[in-house]
Write a protein that holds these residues in place. Structure first.
Motif: not given
Length: 287
Positions: A89-93, A169-171, A176-178, A208-218
């Motif tokens: 699922k999304v959010g898991v790598t 995590t603004d919606k 109410g969607l991302e 940044w929300d990716m298809p299979c994970t979520k990344n923190y980016v600088l």
């Protein structure tokens, strides 16, 4: 349903108005293209990492060991990894933390912690991530440091305030969607370089929300930071990113633990009791 046009600014001519809309659209498309490139590079880097780890594992085993089934080669494992990636699922790598190098603790890491706590008077010091710099992290066209959420050593709630988490995590207030990742707001952060000097520009932390994970980016000035520390930040360099607070302002420290014996500037600043950059750090925290 078409996108609603933004209102024209006061005193803005029609030509300027449409030129501004065209520029905004172009920037959005470029950002989307950059995200796509990052996803492709990240997958390729994961393939290479798995192949390298598997080769090391093979070499460490005794040659007399008989396999119960046919030998697996690198492509077998990589293909399994990619297939599993599509099922998760999304959010898991799929990156396995057991494959990563143990967190390094040496005189460099301990020196940075001492410097932040005692000389900078920083607080809430926490290790965010230890990772290897990839080519994509140093690419001027991408201008970002990627920190996959599943590789973080610290939970987001432990280094971000509630207000900072809301910004990241603004919606959409109506649906109410991302919000699209390119439209999300970020959190400004000061950053301490590997030579223990506070960088004179603020960077921006985003999710940044990716298809299979979520990344923190600088982002925002990341590549300028890389250029000023080119002797430290090269492809394959092991880094640690630490979070801390200066006058409530979120700051990060980038540490190169393997530069234990060749960091003259680090040693000088570590033992400099009157380091001027502490003042720079304090002023940056008031932005």
């Amino acid at each position: 349903m078409g996108r609603t046009k933004p209102p024209r600014l006061d005193g803005e001519s029609e030509d300027d108005y449409y030129m501004r809309l065209i520029q905004k659209l172009a920037n959005e498309k470029l950002a989307l293209f950059a995200r796509y490139q990052m996803e492709q590079q990240q997958e390729e880097e994961e393939r290479k990492e798995v192949a390298t780890n598997l080769l090391s594992l093979k070499k460490s085993k005794k040659s007399s060991l008989k396999r119960k089934q046919r030998d697996f080669d690198e492509d077998d494992v990589i293909d399994i990894k990619i297939k599993n990636k599509k099922k998760k699922k999304v959010g898991v790598t799929t990156t396995n933390k057991a494959e990563q190098r143990p967190v390094v603790v040496n005189k460099v890491t301990e020196g940075v912690k001492e410097f932040i706590k005692n000389k900078m008077k920083g607080s809430d010091l926490k290790l965010l991530i230890q990772k290897t710099l990839y080519a994509s992290d140093l690419n001027p066209g991408q201008n970002r440091l990627n920190m996959p959420a599943n590789q973080l050593e610290t939970n987001a709630n432990d280094f971000l305030t509630a207000d900072e988490m809301r910004k990241l995590t603004d919606k959409d207030k109506k649906s109410g969607l991302e919000v699209d990742k390119d439209k999300k707001s970020g959190v400004e952060v000061g950053i301490l370089g590997p030579n223990l000097r506070m960088y004179d520009r603020m960077l921006e932390l985003k999710i940044w929300d990716m298809p299979c994970t979520k990344n923190y980016v600088l982002i925002s000035n990341w590549y300028n930071f890389v250029k000023e520390h080119y002797n430290f930040l090269k492809k394959g360099t092991l880094i640690q990113v630490w979070a801390f607070r200066l006058n409530e302002q979120l700051c990060l420290a980038l540490v190169c633990p393997d530069h234990e014996d060749d960091n003259v500037a680090f040693e000088e600043n570590l033992h400099d009791g009157e380091n001027d950059d502490v003042a720079v750090a304090a002023s940056a925290s008031e932005v």
